[in-house]
Design a protein around this motif. Structure first.
Motif, PDB file in Angstrom:
ATOM      1  N   SER A 307       0.822  -1.203   0.000  1.00 41.48           N
ATOM      2  CA  SER A 307       0.000   0.000   0.000  1.00 41.48           C
ATOM      3  C   SER A 307       0.852   1.246   0.000  1.00 41.48           C
ATOM      4  CB  SER A 307      -0.871   0.018   1.225  1.00 41.48           C
ATOM      5  OG  SER A 307      -0.046   0.291   2.332  1.00 41.48           O
ATOM      6  N   THR A 309       1.594   4.347  -0.346  1.00 45.94           N
ATOM      7  CA  THR A 309       0.819   5.514  -0.747  1.00 45.94           C
ATOM      8  C   THR A 309       1.772   6.652  -0.964  1.00 45.94           C
ATOM      9  OG1 THR A 309       0.568   5.900   1.571  1.00 45.94           O
ATOM     10  CG2 THR A 309      -1.262   4.886   0.425  1.00 45.94           C
ATOM     11  N   GLU A 561      -3.687   0.438   5.878  1.00 46.53           N
ATOM     12  CA  GLU A 561      -3.604   0.944   4.511  1.00 46.53           C
ATOM     13  C   GLU A 561      -4.656   1.989   4.224  1.00 46.53           C
ATOM     14  OE1 GLU A 561      -3.446  -2.249   1.740  1.00 46.53           O
ATOM     15  OE2 GLU A 561      -1.966  -3.335   2.931  1.00 46.53           O
ATOM     16  N   THR A 565      -3.931   5.761   3.012  1.00 48.50           N
ATOM     17  CA  THR A 565      -4.529   6.339   1.812  1.00 48.50           C
ATOM     18  C   THR A 565      -5.263   7.624   2.158  1.00 48.50           C
ATOM     19  OG1 THR A 565      -4.952   4.050   1.224  1.00 48.50           O
ATOM     20  CG2 THR A 565      -5.879   5.730  -0.207  1.00 48.50           C
ATOM     21  N   SER A 568      -2.770  10.347   2.677  1.00 50.95           N
ATOM     22  CA  SER A 568      -2.117  10.857   1.474  1.00 50.95           C
ATOM     23  C   SER A 568      -3.093  11.612   0.588  1.00 50.95           C
ATOM     24  CB  SER A 568      -1.409   9.750   0.706  1.00 50.95           C
ATOM     25  OG  SER A 568      -2.181   8.603   0.686  1.00 50.95           O
ATOM     26  N   ASN A 569      -4.384  11.291   0.729  1.00 44.86           N
ATOM     27  CA  ASN A 569      -5.356  12.080  -0.017  1.00 44.86           C
ATOM     28  C   ASN A 569      -5.514  13.480   0.562  1.00 44.86           C
ATOM     29  OD1 ASN A 569      -5.832  10.061  -1.802  1.00 44.86           O
ATOM     30  ND2 ASN A 569      -7.608   9.247  -0.700  1.00 44.86           N
TER      31      ASN A 569
END
Lengths: 1033, 337
Positions: A307, A309, A561, A565, A568-569
């Motif tokens: 994952s 990211t 994960e 995510t 990081s978004n």
């Protein structure tokens, strides 16, 4: 057997009562180094024992000398039961290993216990006799000097600045070992303290080796950090800038050394050096292989976890085109090529070391004059990673069984753990490097790295300032030629660093350029963001001020994960908003450049926090910033319109007020009208939002608005409204106060010697009911503002004064807790004098800078023609050998007298700055790098969390001061509290705190005293003047 | 939003004198904040009450941490935890050991025991000094007493050495310790008009002339206990009243000694006989502990003495005891000015 460590335990005082019956203590001391332990006699029934022990002698490898701390344990003798520990003292003996640093460590050290805090003091004397080591494969790097200071230390001269060095060591955290379940908190804390001490020793030694390999003799801007990854281990990592430094002292003494032409100069010491290591070619040790074996290819980054990211790998068009070749301006291209070659292909020839200079990074934030040619802008990269557990049973087994915590040799285990961490960082550095390239720069200055960890998610961040450097400092003088002349022409303008390094036809981002307001020849951007300190030769109008952008974002709680995510978004939006806030606030202050920019993104269970701090200034070379323009979305609504115009007025007023406050009145002659926003809303109604910014490159976001205009804020929803409001809520500091996060306040230069360093910590609990982004933002904003207000109030007796090097750190220890830690120094300045002599001061400092400059730059050149033999060679040799030989000679060191140890407690100054106002640093005694854990199970009794932490921080200060005093110093410069991890459990009445601090121990002499000394003994040579200095202090 | 934790730690510990006084006076944080708000400090700095609250809490915490060290002032000098400038250290100690006149008058001569400590509530009510401050002052007295109780050498020197007090404050403490040790009664109504300074002055003279240490420098301890032998010897003073010649001689000696040094000289001279008789009466009865404790009450009691010589004017000079310790030839003459 290259070293003999000698320790003497003299006495103790103020010991705690260990025997309730007699109200006294039967104390004795264990002295441990490596696996050898000595004991003193038991001194019966006294709280002030006089042991006066013999000299305990340890014969050890210099490798161990570097890694191991000296461990002194004070115990209470008990005939029937086990002896009770009173506390410990860890002494880092590294400062004794340099040839010019401290010669002896002698003084009172607080006896520290992780549960009870400081319990009395112990007087210890430590000496080291080093023998020259002829082993070519040695693993030690004694003699390489380390400085936390992020500029060339005051009494040194940079011969060459080699570049970036980094290293990391990984181990399992003792706190998370199985054995921790059965041992006492004290044992666990001590294991941790010792382990980290060992790891930092090892790290420092490894970095030292790299420096030697690069033929440097020092690391400047050394920054070491711990990542407490919890279950997955403990990472100690460090970065720094390798340099070859020359001691600058009274010129008479060292003239011979300086005289040698630059090329020979480096050859001489190393040819004379009995240590042949520097001549070895190729990657000499397996250790290095390990670190450098990776190739910075992108596929590599997929290794860490499925994952991954990874944000930072957004492909960039134009990145390739940023390279030197095709750009206009023959000079620029030439310069770039040369420096690039200086930086990268340096190891090309076979007789040099083979390692390619991978990262042209510099952790320095201030430079010798002439070093910095152009500044591109801030480059930063972030990456979200998942921390994996270490799946190596052998590892756990070994750690559990041995009490000595000998560090694991990672090569012998097939674990890829440090490789992974290394790869992560390499990836980010690669990213930074390519960003810099995109900006047409070949180097990154003011570079730093940081992490934020929450559970198993880790955000790695790196940032710096893309720059073009003068190659002369980086190379062995091979490029001195025609380039030289050009540079000389270019330098005196003092605005050179503002000029864009990139090609204006092929700009990496849309920016508005104008001709430099200073020289009118070169192009400059309208706003400049940097992570470095303001160059001393820059022309600034008015004063600077601290500018902060603060931001919170809620995030759903998630696992592994999904969490990564989600983070990081969110990151790109955070970066973007932080940047917008910074820009708006900068404009609101009527300024056009940011220095010392530091953006910290902190991850918590259910939120992300962004805090950016920088010092805003008005650079004379850059254009006047436009105002801020507000645009409403529904122009027809009358009352709305009114509201908007009201806001607009408020903003304009604020700008005008700020200009007055910070004395920004540029000698405006051009067509630009200060502070009046020219309404052109239709053109730019959608402020940058369309831009697909890539989160990690701030500069890309930055300079994209058009000519002489207003920065437009569109108010299209309540969020935007909030933003505008928050802009206006920042209250300027009360009169008489200034603040900045750089070393010195631009525009103030008559500092008095009154300084006060402080640390302030605040933790707030958010009410969980109304957790919206707005509420969070407001809370966070209030927290920071109130904290600043408190500081101003508390330090009001120092007015007129400036808070310098204000360093905010945010952490999210728990769900609803926000912790803000601030360390800064308040310096009083002379107001009257300021008014009268600002001008002359500036001029003087400029003059001084320029003469320094000349000295620095031309000294070697001028003397190139001087034939070496004209000077008596033997003294020259002696001097150079002494200085450059990494293995110091004991005899040499005994020369400088041991510093005066007064009977009373001498004052030790601490400052996060690299200098002490009104004083001259005469000697660097070595690096201070200390790690402490404090734990309590009686939180209420110790005055609650505040009482507990207050006492602990005071104790940490005390221990730092004691160590400095024992080294013979009277100040710590470049002091930094790198970590302050606080955890509490009020229900259990428990709390724990980890603190990591570092700095440079120095001897300083008041300038007034110095004058007396120098007039008394004008021809004093270095050594004796140093000694004099110490005596007078 | 509540502050869980809020601290400020300086490399040099900042001491705000006003805050220190508020703390010493035993004000609670809330009261102290209210007082500071009233002082108008907020307007000066453009600050808020929350800032003041935080500042006050923080300073109080610092003082609280320092208090442990202040109990043994030499520790404050040698400790490493708080870096405090020497001038500030002196200020901290001096102010901490300073006491209120009203308070000291209440406990002077009382046994510094738990029993007395229980009465501090009442004393606090009478004097209007906060209980906290009363406790601190009482504990200070007791602490000093405990430390110097068994020590040899000069009382003032010992106090100065172990508590690093200024000369004046050390003398005052010597008096307090001396009174506490000998349990001189000072609380009687008749003695109310006497100030602590009056008693302290008497104490100093008594320490100098009446104690074992004063008598025999070889026996250099016991500066706190009166010389029993000397008190016995005082019985002999009866002669001064009984024998007319001696009375005259005494009178002429005293008059010569006090000539020009006394505002009420003529009154004194005129009433010398009465005065002398009164004093000798007091002196000859100092054989029992109870009488000793009652010394001051009895010394000022004689109507004659009282009526003729308004004591408050006497006291700054030797006071009623002057002639007494002036007399024995083996004692140094009392310093009269």
């Amino acid at each position: 057997m290259p070293g003999k460590l000698k320790v003497k335990i003299v006495a103790g005082r103020h010991l705690p009562v260990m025997d309730r019956a007699s109200d006294l203590t039967d104390a004795f001391v264990e002295v441990k180094f490596g696996n050898t332990t000595f004991k003193t006699d038991v001194y019966l029934k006294s709280l002030n024992p006089q042991w006066n022990s013999e000299w305990f002698k340890f014969e050890v490898d210099d490798e161990d000398l570097q890694d191991e701390p000296l461990q002194i344990t004070v115990l209470d003798h008990d005939t029937y039961s086990a002896n009770d520990a009173i506390g410990k003292v860890y002494i880092d003996i590294d400062p004794l290993l340099y040839s010019e640093a401290a010669t002896v460590i002698s003084g009172w050290f607080p006896i520290y216990d992780t549960i009870h805090g400081i319990r009395g003091e112990i007087n210890v004397v430590v000496k080291v006799d080093l023998f020259n080591d002829l082993n070519r494969f040695r693993q030690s790097s004694c003699g390489v000097k380390f400085f936390c200071t992020t500029s060339i230390p005051k009494c040194y001269r940079a011969v060459i600045i080699h570049g970036f060095v980094e290293e990391l060591v990984v181990n399992e955290d003792p706190e998370y070992q199985w054995i921790d379940r059965i041992r006492t908190p004290r044992a666990s804390n001590e294991a941790r303290q010792r382990l980290i001490s060992l790891m930092s020793g090892e790290l420092q030694r490894k970095i030292g080796l790299k420096v030697l390999e690069m033929r440097g003799n020092a690391v400047v801007g050394y920054l070491q950090c711990f990542d407490l990854e919890g279950e997955s281990g403990l990472v100690v990592r460090a970065i720094g800038t390798a340099c070859t430094l020359d001691k600058l002292s009274s010129p008479a003494a060292f003239l011979p050394a300086c005289n040698s032409p630059s090329k020979e100069m480096k050859e001489i010491p190393f040819n004379e050096d009995p240590n042949p290591n520097t001549h070895s070619s190729g990657p000499s040790t397996p250790l290095k292989n390990q670190t450098y074996s990776f190739s910075p290819s992108k596929s590599y980054s997929r290794q860490s976890s499925s994952s991954d990211t990874d944000l930072s790998l957004t492909p960039k068009t134009g990145m390739g085109s940023g390279s030197a070749g095709k750009e206009g301006g023959p000079f620029k291209a030439l310069l770039r090529q040369q420096t690039q070659s200086a930086l990268e292909q340096r190891g090309g020839s076979p007789h040099r070391f083979c390692r390619r200079r991978e990262f042209p990074f510099f952790t320095l934030t201030a430079f010798p004059p002439g070093f910095l040619v152009h500044v591109g802008g801030v480059v930063s990269a972030r990456s979200v990673k998942l921390l994996d557990r270490i799946h190596n049973p052998a590892f756990v087994g070994i750690m559990g069984n041995t009490r000595s915590y000998k560090l694991l040799d990672w090569n012998s285990f097939n674990s890829d753990e440090p490789e992974t961490r290394d790869a992560w960082w390499a990836e980010i550095r690669q990213e930074i490097k390519s960003h810099a390239k995109a900006l047409g720069c070949h180097a990154v200055v003011g570079y730093s790295e940081s992490t934020s960890i929450c559970e198993e998610v880790c955000i790695l961040s790196a940032s710096g300032t893309a720059a073009v450097l003068n190659p002369r400092f980086l190379q062995d003088g091979t490029v001195e030629g025609c380039l030289e002349q050009r540079l000389e022409e270019n330098l005196p303008t003092r605005c050179g660093f503002c000029h864009i390094p990139y090609d204006e036809l092929n700009m990496p981002f849309p920016a508005h350029l104008t001709y430099c307001y200073n020289c009118r020849k070169q192009k400059v951007p309208d706003v400049l963001f940097t992570t470095i300190d303001l160059p001393t030769d820059a022309t600034v109008i008015g004063k600077g001020c601290l500018i902060q952008a603060r931001l919170c974002r809620l995030k759903k709680k998630a696992q592994a994960e999904a969490n990564a995510t989600a983070i990081s978004n969110l990151l790109p939006f955070m970066e973007y908003e932080v940047h917008t806030q910074l820009m708006n606030k900068l404009k609101l202050k009527g300024m056009n450049a940011l220095f010392g920019l530091r953006i910290q993104i902190t991850v918590g269970e259910n939120m992300l926090m962004g805090l950016a701090s920088a010092t805003g200034v008005y650079l004379a070379a850059l254009p006047t910033p436009g105002g801020i323009q507000i645009a409403g979305k529904t122009p027809n609504d009358g009352s709305y319109e009114q509201h908007i115009s009201h806001m607009q007025k408020k903003i304009n007023d604020t700008i005008a007020k700020n200009k007055e406050l910070y004395e920004i009145n540029p000698p405006e002659i051009s067509e630009e009208i200060i502070g009046s926003p020219i309404p052109e809303p239709r053109q730019r109604s959608r402020l940058l939002r369309s831009q697909s910014e890539s989160s990690d490159e701030v500069t890309e976001l930055d300079l994209s608005h058009g000519k002489k205009d207003a920065f437009v804020l569109e108010i299209d929803d309540t969020d935007a409204m909030e933003d505008v409001h928050s802009l206006l809520t920042d209250v300027p500091p009360p009169s008489g106060f200034y603040s900045c996060n750089t070393e010195i306040m631009p525009g103030i230069n008559n500092w008095t010697s009154e300084i006060q360093m402080f640390t302030s910590v605040r933790v707030i609990r958010l009410s969980s009911l109304n957790l919206t982004n707005q509420a969070l933002n407001k809370n966070f904003n209030d927290l920071c503002e109130n904290l600043l207000k408190s500081l101003y109030f508390k330090l009001r007796s120092m007015i007129p004064c400036c808070l310098c090097h204000v360093n905010f750190t945010v952490s999210l220890p728990e769900d609803e807790l926000i912790q803000v830690t601030v360390t800064a120094v308040a310096i009083t300045f002379d107001k009257n004098q300021a008014l009268q002599t600002t001008k002359t001061h500036v001029e003087k400092s400029l003059q001084r800078a320029s003469t320094d400059n000349e000295e620095l730059l031309q000294f070697p050149l001028e003397l190139c023609s001087d034939s070496l033999p004209s000077h008596p060679l033997p003294p020259a040799k002696a001097v150079t050998v002494e200085k450059a030989s990494p293995v110091g000679d004991g005899n040499f060191r005994n020369r400088s007298a041991p510093p005066c140890a007064n009977s009373t407690v001498g004052v030790v100054k601490m400052t996060p700055l690299s200098f002490i106002p009104g004083a001259k640093i005469t000697k660097y005694l070595g690096i201070i790098n200390m790690f402490f854990i404090r734990e309590t199970t009686s939180l209420r009794e110790e005055g609650g969390v505040s009482g507990f932490l207050h006492a602990f921080i005071a104790e940490v200060f005390a221990m730092v001061r004691a160590h400095v005093a024992a080294l013979g110093g009277n100040a710590v410069v470049s002091y930094i509290m790198k970590q302050c991890v606080f955890m509490e459990n009020p229900n259990k009445n428990q709390a724990q705190c980890l603190i990591n601090v570092s700095g440079d121990a120095v001897v300083f002499v008041r300038e007034s005293d110095l004058e007396v000394v120098s007039t008394q003994q004008p021809t004093a040579n270095c050594q004796s003047s140093c000694t004099e200095g110490e005596v007078t202090t | 939003m509540t502050s869980e934790l809020d601290i400020f730690v300086g490399n040099t510990t900042l001491i705000d004198e006003d805050m220190y006084r508020l703390w010493l006076d035993g004000y609670l944080v809330t009261n102290a904040v209210a007082l500071r708000v009233r002082s108008g400090i907020l307007e000066q700095m453009g600050s808020t009450a929350a800032v003041l609250q935080s500042d006050t809490m923080d300073r109080y915490r610092t003082f609280h941490m320092l208090e442990r060290l202040l109990h043994a002032p030499p520790k404050l000098l040698h400790q490493l935890i708080f870096q405090i400038l020497p001038s500030r250290q002196a200020l901290l100690i001096e102010r901490y050991y300073a006491f209120d006149e009203a308070f000291v008058r209440e406990v002077l001569g009382k046994k510094l025991s738990k029993g007395t400590k229980k009465d501090l509530d009442d004393i606090s009510t009478i004097t209007g000094i906060t209980l906290k401050s009363c406790r601190r002052q009482f504990d200070n007295f007791k602490r000093v007493f405990k430390v110097v109780e068994e020590m040899r050498g000069s009382l003032v020197d010992n106090i100065q050495q172990h508590f690093l007090l200024s000369d004046q404050l050390a003398r005052d403490y010597a008096a307090i310790v001396f009174f506490a040790n000998n349990r001189f009664e000072t609380g009687k109504k008749k003695l109310q008009y006497l100030s602590f300074g009056d008693f302290a002055f008497s104490a100093e003279l008594m320490i100098q002339n009446w104690t074992l240490g004063a008598v025999d420098s070889q026996m250099d301890d016991m500066h706190m206990d009166l010389d029993k032998e000397f008190l016995q010897d005082l019985k002999e003073l009866k002669l001064l009243v009984a024998d007319k010649d001696l009375l005259d001689l005494h009178k002429s000696l005293v008059c010569t000694a006090l000539w020009g040094k006394l505002g009420v000289f003529s009154e004194m001279k005129a009433n010398f006989k009465n005065l002398s008789r009164g004093l000798v009466n007091v002196a000859t009865k100092l054989t029992h502990n109870k009488d000793v404790r009652d010394l001051f009450r009895r010394a000022v009691l004689p109507k004659s003495v009282f009526s003729v010589c308004p004591l408050p004017r006497w006291l700054p000079t030797p006071g009623p005891l002057g002639p007494l310790h002036g007399h024995p030839p083996w004692l140094p003459p009392a310093p009269l000015s």
